[in-house]
Design an enzyme around this catalytic site. Structure first.
Site, PDB file in Angstrom:
ATOM      1  N   ASP A   1      36.798  45.314  35.685  1.00 31.82           N
ATOM      2  CA  ASP A   1      36.659  44.325  34.631  1.00 31.82           C
ATOM      3  C   ASP A   1      38.018  43.671  34.402  1.00 31.82           C
ATOM      4  O   ASP A   1      39.061  44.192  34.833  1.00 31.82           O
ATOM      5  CB  ASP A   1      36.154  45.004  33.360  1.00 31.82           C
ATOM      6  CG  ASP A   1      35.838  44.028  32.252  1.00 31.82           C
ATOM      7  OD1 ASP A   1      35.374  42.916  32.556  1.00 31.82           O
ATOM      8  OD2 ASP A   1      36.081  44.369  31.083  1.00 31.82           O
TER       9      ASP A   1
ATOM     10  N   ASP B   1      39.140  41.535  31.083  1.00 35.10           N
ATOM     11  CA  ASP B   1      39.621  41.653  29.700  1.00 35.10           C
ATOM     12  C   ASP B   1      39.524  43.093  29.222  1.00 35.10           C
ATOM     13  O   ASP B   1      38.470  43.721  29.321  1.00 35.10           O
ATOM     14  CB  ASP B   1      38.824  40.737  28.773  1.00 35.10           C
ATOM     15  CG  ASP B   1      39.075  39.268  29.070  1.00 35.10           C
ATOM     16  OD1 ASP B   1      40.198  38.802  28.854  1.00 35.10           O
ATOM     17  OD2 ASP B   1      38.136  38.594  29.550  1.00 35.10           O
TER      18      ASP B   1
END
Length: 268
Positions: free
Chosen positions: A13, A15
């Site tokens: 991922d 953020d």
């Protein structure tokens, strides 16, 4: 992770794992550098459908992180791929921004409000009452309802902002039609990412900061999962979920030494 097949591919991922707002998380630059130097295949995944991979590459570069465009996989790209597989060269009405419209154009979709095959709801910072009204009317008249991801809020310096899931709920309340969400936690996004880089689930790790999207989608796609504590989940919160990640670490800095060059193939 040594008790299983060696890790050859990494999905992560963005953020909360590599960046927090506009700042790189300590250790992220070294983690990405080690991935590149090792020759391991990797993709950076995000549910954010606002930006194109080129935009996101520039954003990461401003934070001091070097990620090529081809190593970025967004919910907009996953949505466009899904629609192209389901109904090649179809048509759509989009509530969203350049990341979504560009991805649909690239798979040969026509963007129209005249009897589209799909209404596609993506993320935007400027949700328009007129656009949402049009989407509702098109769905009532038979358009299929697709949304890039179910995230109800997004972060901002001032606090939470309404995101795709919240607007999808509004449209569903008005139409009685539930959307099909393509992005995380749908494991479809993980499988598409694996196919994109010709990777296998048994030799891939998914890194994320959210149990309810990153970890569960990785687990359901058959991947090993790593939860980092630099984002939205605390160590105490992990125990509240009925499933667990393979590992919990403080940050991606703790994974740098786990990255090793993949073993040579038979042809080598």
């Amino acid at each position: 992770m040594s008790e299983k097949r060696p890790v050859m591919t990494w999905l992560t991922d963005m953020d909360g794992v590599l960046v927090r707002e506009e700042d790189a998380i300590p250790g992220a630059a070294e983690f990405l550098r080690r991935l590149t130097e090792s020759g391991c295949k990797f993709l950076v995944l995000t549910n954010n459908s606002i930006y194109t991979p080129r935009d996101l590459r520039a954003r990461l570069a401003e934070s001091g992180l070097d990620v090529p465009e081809e190593n970025i996989w967004t919910s907009a790209l996953a949505t466009a791929q899904f629609l192209s597989d389901q109904r090649p060269r179809g048509s759509a009405y989009v509530v969203g921004e350049a990341g979504m419209t560009t991805a649909l154009h690239e798979v040969g979709y026509v963007l129209t409000r005249s009897r589209p095959d799909y209404v596609v709801l993506g993320e935007t910072r400027t949700y328009s009452f007129e656009a949402i009204t049009t989407a509702i009317q098109l769905i009532v008249n038979g358009a299929r309802f697709i949304a890039t991801n179910p995230d109800s809020t997004g972060p901002s310096p001032a606090g939470p902002l309404p995101a795709t899931g919240s607007v999808a709920a509004l449209i569903t309340r008005a139409t009685g039609v539930e959307p099909y969400f393509v992005g995380k936690p749908n494991p479809l996004m993980m499988r598409n990412a694996l196919n994109r880089i010709d990777a296998h689930s048994e030799t891939t790790v998914m890194i994320g900061d959210r149990m309810d999207t990153d970890v569960v989608s990785g687990m359901e796609a058959g991947l090993r999962t790593v939860l980092v504590l630099t984002g939205s989940t605390t160590r105490d919160q992990v125990e509240r979920f009925p499933y667990r990640p393979t590992r919990v670490v403080d940050s991606v800095a703790d994974l740098v030494d786990d990255i090793v060059p993949p073993p040579p193939t038979e042809s080598e």
